[in-house]
Write a protein that holds these residues in place. Structure first.
Motif, PDB file in Angstrom:
ATOM      1  N   PRO A 215      37.175  50.457  44.657  1.00 37.56           N
ATOM      2  CA  PRO A 215      36.191  49.377  44.645  1.00 37.56           C
ATOM      3  C   PRO A 215      34.777  49.889  44.381  1.00 37.56           C
ATOM      4  CG  PRO A 215      37.741  49.012  46.412  1.00 37.56           C
ATOM      5  CD  PRO A 215      38.040  50.382  45.849  1.00 37.56           C
ATOM      6  N   MET A 216      34.114  49.184  43.461  1.00 36.19           N
ATOM      7  CA  MET A 216      32.765  49.564  43.052  1.00 36.19           C
ATOM      8  C   MET A 216      31.906  48.308  43.009  1.00 36.19           C
ATOM      9  SD  MET A 216      31.625  51.360  39.460  1.00 36.19           S
ATOM     10  CE  MET A 216      32.537  52.848  39.841  1.00 36.19           C
ATOM     11  N   GLU A 217      30.746  48.390  43.635  1.00 41.90           N
ATOM     12  CA  GLU A 217      29.795  47.292  43.641  1.00 41.90           C
ATOM     13  C   GLU A 217      28.944  47.387  42.376  1.00 41.90           C
ATOM     14  OE1 GLU A 217      29.984  45.236  46.345  1.00 41.90           O
ATOM     15  OE2 GLU A 217      31.444  46.573  47.276  1.00 41.90           O
ATOM     16  N   ARG A 218      28.854  46.272  41.658  1.00 40.70           N
ATOM     17  CA  ARG A 218      28.037  46.201  40.442  1.00 40.70           C
ATOM     18  C   ARG A 218      27.210  44.931  40.531  1.00 40.70           C
ATOM     19  NH1 ARG A 218      32.133  48.286  35.704  1.00 40.70           N
ATOM     20  NH2 ARG A 218      32.806  50.108  36.848  1.00 40.70           N
ATOM     21  N   GLY A 219      26.096  45.027  41.227  1.00 41.01           N
ATOM     22  CA  GLY A 219      25.305  43.829  41.466  1.00 41.01           C
ATOM     23  C   GLY A 219      26.118  42.864  42.300  1.00 41.01           C
ATOM     24  N   PRO A 220      26.249  41.612  41.869  1.00 42.68           N
ATOM     25  CA  PRO A 220      27.011  40.635  42.646  1.00 42.68           C
ATOM     26  C   PRO A 220      28.531  40.726  42.446  1.00 42.68           C
ATOM     27  CG  PRO A 220      26.117  39.600  40.698  1.00 42.68           C
ATOM     28  CD  PRO A 220      25.587  41.013  40.718  1.00 42.68           C
ATOM     29  N   VAL A 221      28.973  41.664  41.627  1.00 44.47           N
ATOM     30  CA  VAL A 221      30.393  41.782  41.300  1.00 44.47           C
ATOM     31  C   VAL A 221      30.965  43.063  41.913  1.00 44.47           C
ATOM     32  CG1 VAL A 221      32.069  41.991  39.415  1.00 44.47           C
ATOM     33  CG2 VAL A 221      30.055  40.553  39.122  1.00 44.47           C
ATOM     34  N   THR A 222      32.157  42.958  42.486  1.00 41.52           N
ATOM     35  CA  THR A 222      32.895  44.127  42.968  1.00 41.52           C
ATOM     36  C   THR A 222      34.161  44.214  42.138  1.00 41.52           C
ATOM     37  OG1 THR A 222      32.045  43.794  45.202  1.00 41.52           O
ATOM     38  CG2 THR A 222      33.951  45.246  44.975  1.00 41.52           C
ATOM     39  N   THR A 223      34.464  45.422  41.647  1.00 42.41           N
ATOM     40  CA  THR A 223      35.652  45.623  40.821  1.00 42.41           C
ATOM     41  C   THR A 223      36.435  46.827  41.307  1.00 42.41           C
ATOM     42  OG1 THR A 223      34.536  47.074  39.223  1.00 42.41           O
ATOM     43  CG2 THR A 223      34.497  44.705  38.769  1.00 42.41           C
ATOM     44  N   ALA A 224      37.707  46.863  40.934  1.00 43.93           N
ATOM     45  CA  ALA A 224      38.577  48.026  41.094  1.00 43.93           C
ATOM     46  C   ALA A 224      39.571  47.948  39.941  1.00 43.93           C
ATOM     47  CB  ALA A 224      39.298  48.005  42.438  1.00 43.93           C
ATOM     48  N   VAL A 225      40.133  49.092  39.548  1.00 42.55           N
ATOM     49  CA  VAL A 225      41.060  49.122  38.417  1.00 42.55           C
ATOM     50  C   VAL A 225      42.350  49.803  38.846  1.00 42.55           C
ATOM     51  CG1 VAL A 225      41.437  49.910  36.050  1.00 42.55           C
ATOM     52  CG2 VAL A 225      39.153  49.141  36.760  1.00 42.55           C
ATOM     53  N   LEU A 226      43.481  49.142  38.546  1.00 46.63           N
ATOM     54  CA  LEU A 226      44.792  49.663  38.923  1.00 46.63           C
ATOM     55  C   LEU A 226      45.666  49.890  37.698  1.00 46.63           C
ATOM     56  CD1 LEU A 226      47.157  47.174  38.798  1.00 46.63           C
ATOM     57  CD2 LEU A 226      45.639  46.320  40.570  1.00 46.63           C
ATOM     58  N   ASP A 227      46.687  50.699  37.878  1.00 48.06           N
ATOM     59  CA  ASP A 227      47.706  50.967  36.857  1.00 48.06           C
ATOM     60  C   ASP A 227      48.871  50.034  37.134  1.00 48.06           C
ATOM     61  OD1 ASP A 227      49.954  51.969  35.479  1.00 48.06           O
ATOM     62  OD2 ASP A 227      49.316  54.040  35.716  1.00 48.06           O
ATOM     63  N   ASP A 228      49.255  49.229  36.129  1.00 47.78           N
ATOM     64  CA  ASP A 228      50.320  48.240  36.356  1.00 47.78           C
ATOM     65  C   ASP A 228      51.734  48.807  36.193  1.00 47.78           C
ATOM     66  OD1 ASP A 228      50.818  48.328  33.589  1.00 47.78           O
ATOM     67  OD2 ASP A 228      50.636  46.173  33.308  1.00 47.78           O
TER      68      ASP A 228
ATOM     69  N   CYS B 274      53.245  49.641  33.684  1.00 55.16           N
ATOM     70  CA  CYS B 274      53.857  49.193  32.426  1.00 55.16           C
ATOM     71  C   CYS B 274      52.991  49.539  31.231  1.00 55.16           C
ATOM     72  CB  CYS B 274      54.099  47.690  32.469  1.00 55.16           C
ATOM     73  SG  CYS B 274      55.151  47.183  33.837  1.00 55.16           S
ATOM     74  N   GLY B 275      52.060  50.489  31.427  1.00 58.22           N
ATOM     75  CA  GLY B 275      51.229  50.965  30.331  1.00 58.22           C
ATOM     76  C   GLY B 275      49.851  50.353  30.239  1.00 58.22           C
ATOM     77  N   ASN B 276      49.399  49.667  31.302  1.00 55.94           N
ATOM     78  CA  ASN B 276      48.090  49.005  31.263  1.00 55.94           C
ATOM     79  C   ASN B 276      47.258  49.318  32.496  1.00 55.94           C
ATOM     80  OD1 ASN B 276      48.667  47.054  28.949  1.00 55.94           O
ATOM     81  ND2 ASN B 276      50.325  46.602  30.373  1.00 55.94           N
ATOM     82  N   LEU B 277      45.963  49.252  32.297  1.00 55.40           N
ATOM     83  CA  LEU B 277      45.023  49.222  33.414  1.00 55.40           C
ATOM     84  C   LEU B 277      44.633  47.762  33.613  1.00 55.40           C
ATOM     85  CD1 LEU B 277      42.720  52.252  32.554  1.00 55.40           C
ATOM     86  CD2 LEU B 277      44.743  52.197  34.043  1.00 55.40           C
ATOM     87  N   ILE B 278      44.564  47.339  34.868  1.00 50.75           N
ATOM     88  CA  ILE B 278      44.222  45.966  35.225  1.00 50.75           C
ATOM     89  C   ILE B 278      43.046  46.005  36.199  1.00 50.75           C
ATOM     90  CG2 ILE B 278      45.028  43.817  36.287  1.00 50.75           C
ATOM     91  CD1 ILE B 278      46.559  44.524  33.701  1.00 50.75           C
ATOM     92  N   GLN B 279      42.036  45.219  35.920  1.00 50.41           N
ATOM     93  CA  GLN B 279      40.878  45.128  36.808  1.00 50.41           C
ATOM     94  C   GLN B 279      41.050  43.968  37.771  1.00 50.41           C
ATOM     95  OE1 GLN B 279      36.483  45.613  35.657  1.00 50.41           O
ATOM     96  NE2 GLN B 279      36.864  43.432  35.472  1.00 50.41           N
ATOM     97  N   ILE B 280      40.734  44.196  39.034  1.00 48.99           N
ATOM     98  CA  ILE B 280      40.605  43.092  39.978  1.00 48.99           C
ATOM     99  C   ILE B 280      39.129  42.975  40.308  1.00 48.99           C
ATOM    100  CG2 ILE B 280      42.961  43.221  40.902  1.00 48.99           C
ATOM    101  CD1 ILE B 280      41.816  44.718  43.353  1.00 48.99           C
ATOM    102  N   MET B 281      38.667  41.740  40.516  1.00 50.71           N
ATOM    103  CA  MET B 281      37.237  41.562  40.741  1.00 50.71           C
ATOM    104  C   MET B 281      36.953  40.320  41.571  1.00 50.71           C
ATOM    105  SD  MET B 281      36.162  38.776  38.637  1.00 50.71           S
ATOM    106  CE  MET B 281      34.476  39.157  38.332  1.00 50.71           C
ATOM    107  N   HIS B 282      35.796  40.347  42.221  1.00 50.41           N
ATOM    108  CA  HIS B 282      35.274  39.141  42.858  1.00 50.41           C
ATOM    109  C   HIS B 282      33.761  39.125  42.718  1.00 50.41           C
ATOM    110  CE1 HIS B 282      34.700  41.507  46.693  1.00 50.41           C
ATOM    111  NE2 HIS B 282      33.617  40.764  46.747  1.00 50.41           N
ATOM    112  N   ILE B 283      33.222  37.925  42.703  1.00 47.92           N
ATOM    113  CA  ILE B 283      31.774  37.737  42.606  1.00 47.92           C
ATOM    114  C   ILE B 283      31.294  37.203  43.937  1.00 47.92           C
ATOM    115  CG2 ILE B 283      29.907  36.511  41.420  1.00 47.92           C
ATOM    116  CD1 ILE B 283      31.793  36.308  38.987  1.00 47.92           C
ATOM    117  N   ARG B 284      30.335  37.901  44.530  1.00 52.81           N
ATOM    118  CA  ARG B 284      29.768  37.450  45.798  1.00 52.81           C
ATOM    119  C   ARG B 284      28.809  36.299  45.538  1.00 52.81           C
ATOM    120  NH1 ARG B 284      29.818  42.510  45.562  1.00 52.81           N
ATOM    121  NH2 ARG B 284      27.623  42.910  45.172  1.00 52.81           N
ATOM    122  N   ALA B 285      28.868  35.318  46.394  1.00 54.37           N
ATOM    123  CA  ALA B 285      27.990  34.151  46.238  1.00 54.37           C
ATOM    124  C   ALA B 285      26.593  34.462  46.713  1.00 54.37           C
ATOM    125  CB  ALA B 285      28.557  32.985  47.037  1.00 54.37           C
TER     126      ALA B 285
END
Length: 129
Positions: A103-116, A118-129
């Motif tokens: 998990p990485m904070e980028r301003g109002p957005v927090t993201t993390a990246v996982l390996d699925d 099956c050959g892909n990277l997938i980002q999960i994210m949320h935006i803080r209100a």
């Protein structure tokens, strides 16, 4: 206009179905044989009539070099919204999911990246209100 269907190219549809349902928590929506492959989609259990994700076979010759380049450069194939990245990161980590970015904070957005797996990277994210 709205997004109805998006796809992610996978190297094994059955393995992808298990990961996207058993691990990530999506539910299977469509499973229709199409030759040797399937029209296989998943949806969020929170929006069963919402946007579908097609688990598309990566057999086309252009796909594997594309996927390889994205993974090599750390670029996610797609992004999924979650209520809290830190909570979801912990849940998925407990299930053995490999993350290439914690998990990485980028301003109002927090993201993390996982390996699925099956050959892909997938980002999960949320935006803080």
């Amino acid at each position: 206009m709205r997004i109805h269907l998006s796809s992610v190219f996978v190297d094994d549809q059955e393995k992808a179905l298990r990961f996207y349902t058993d691990v990530l928590g999506f539910v299977k929506k469509a499973d229709v044989p199409v030759g040797a492959d399937r029209w296989l989609t998943v949806v969020s259990p929170e929006a069963p009539d919402g946007s579908e994700l097609l688990l598309e076979p990566d057999g086309h010759p252009a796909v594997k070099p594309y996927k390889t380049a994205l993974v090599r450069d750390g670029i996610p194939a797609t992004s999924f919204a979650v209520d809290d990245v830190h909570t979801e990161f912990g849940r998925l980590r407990e299930l053995g999911v490999h993350f290439t970015q914690e998990p990485m904070e980028r301003g109002p957005v927090t993201t993390a990246v996982l390996d699925d797996t099956c050959g892909n990277l997938i980002q999960i994210m949320h935006i803080r209100a």
